[in-house]
Scaffold this active site. Structure first.
Site, PDB file in Angstrom:
ATOM      1  CB  THR A  40      -0.930  -0.002   1.227  1.00 41.00           C
ATOM      2  OG1 THR A  40      -1.659  -1.223   1.242  1.00 41.00           O
ATOM      3  CG2 THR A  40      -1.898   1.161   1.181  1.00 41.00           C
ATOM      4  CE1 TYR A  85       2.847  -8.541   2.114  1.00 37.90           C
ATOM      5  CE2 TYR A  85       4.414  -6.812   1.595  1.00 37.90           C
ATOM      6  CZ  TYR A  85       3.127  -7.304   1.592  1.00 37.90           C
ATOM      7  OH  TYR A  85       2.109  -6.540   1.058  1.00 37.90           O
ATOM      8  CE  LYS A  90       1.119  -7.228   5.248  1.00 43.64           C
ATOM      9  NZ  LYS A  90       0.681  -7.516   3.862  1.00 43.64           N
TER      10      LYS A  90
END
Length: 297
Positions: free
Chosen positions: A47, A135, A163
């Site tokens: 993001t 990630y 994550k």
């Protein structure tokens, strides 16, 4: 509670067409998030547009953000890069600048093997003493971490959490159970993909990495805390208020939606980094209605 527990908010990074950070706009975006006291702020994740910024631009964004946040909330710095030496340099800069932790995705052009990803993480993890979160974002990196690889990486001294993407079968309970049985007891298991926040936290995930919390931190915190405390009815009610926003995220991608929402909120005039195009103006009313509903959650 470790750094990778609770709600981590992932805000956009306002830049101009050349990727130069708009310092004032970034501060405006970050202020309500820091004021809400989310558990952490994730800078320069997907993001935050990390893949579209040069290393120097990313260093500047991190320094401006850390100054704006002023220690009120721990900051997790995204350090994903094609080359291991670049990711390592970004990790060292993040540590020296005052970040509390790191988020590393295996960015690639040539598809990577599991051994290559392991060695990449080992090199970056050894560069600082900061806790590092894996990630696992196959939709963008086209690499999926196997459970075996997660187990290997969890053995590295500073790798402290993961994550995860939302499970394909939607069974958070089974996946979290499998991971807990295989990974160290203090290893944090979190998820991203905001429409799965309620289910993942009700199922016992340690944390959630949220796009929506980067713009609507108070509302998302109410949703997350209801789920973390096991309030199924309250969670369902708040998640329903976010329903229109989740629909937009799935339809257009959360990045495009958040840029339009931030513009309409008067926080920035920035557009998504090209070649990503902004949402058509025809979607403006839907976005604003969804944001109003979510704010009331």
């Amino acid at each position: 509670m470790s750094l990778f527990h609770g709600v981590s908010a992932f805000p956009i990074t306002p830049t101009d067409a050349e990727g130069r950070c708009d310092h004032h706009a970034l501060r405006r975006v970050l202020e309500p998030v820091a004021r809400a006291r989310v558990d952490s702020i994730g800078l320069l994740g997907s993001t935050g547009g990390y893949a579209y910024l040069t290393p120097d631009q990313r260093r500047e964004v991190l320094e401006v953000a850390l100054d704006a946040i002023g220690g009120r909330v721990p900051v997790i710095a995204g350090i994903g890069a094609l080359r291991s030496d670049d990711a390592t340099a970004l990790a060292r800069h993040a540590a020296s600048a005052g970040a509390a932790g790191l988020l590393l995705a295996p960015v690639s052009y040539t598809p990577l093997t599991e051994e290559e990803v392991f060695q990449h993480f080992a090199a970056v993890a050894a560069a600082t003493g900061l806790p590092l979160c894996i990630y696992n974002n196959p939709s963008t990196t086209h690499f999926t971490f196997s459970q075996r690889l997660l187990e290997r990486l969890a053995g590295l001294p500073t790798v402290a959490g993961v994550k995860m993407p939302l499970p394909a079968d939607g069974d958070f309970t089974a996946e979290i159970g499998r991971l807990r049985a295989a990974l160290p007891s203090d290893f944090a298991i979190g998820y991203s993909g905001d429409w799965g926040a309620a289910e993942s936290l009700l199922a016992g995930a340690d944390g959630f990495f949220s796009v929506a919390a980067g713009l609507l931190p108070d509302s998302f915190l109410r949703l997350a805390r209801a789920a973390i405390t096991g309030d199924a009815a309250g969670t369902a009610r708040r998640d329903a208020a976010f329903g229109a926003l989740w629909e937009l995220f799935r339809e257009f991608g959360s990045l495009r939606v958040m840029f339009m929402a931030a513009r309409e909120a008067g926080l920035t005039d920035a557009l998504p980094p090209r070649p990503i195009l902004p949402l058509p103006e025809a979607q403006r009313d839907r976005v604003m209605a969804a944001m109003r509903a979510a704010e009331a959650a």
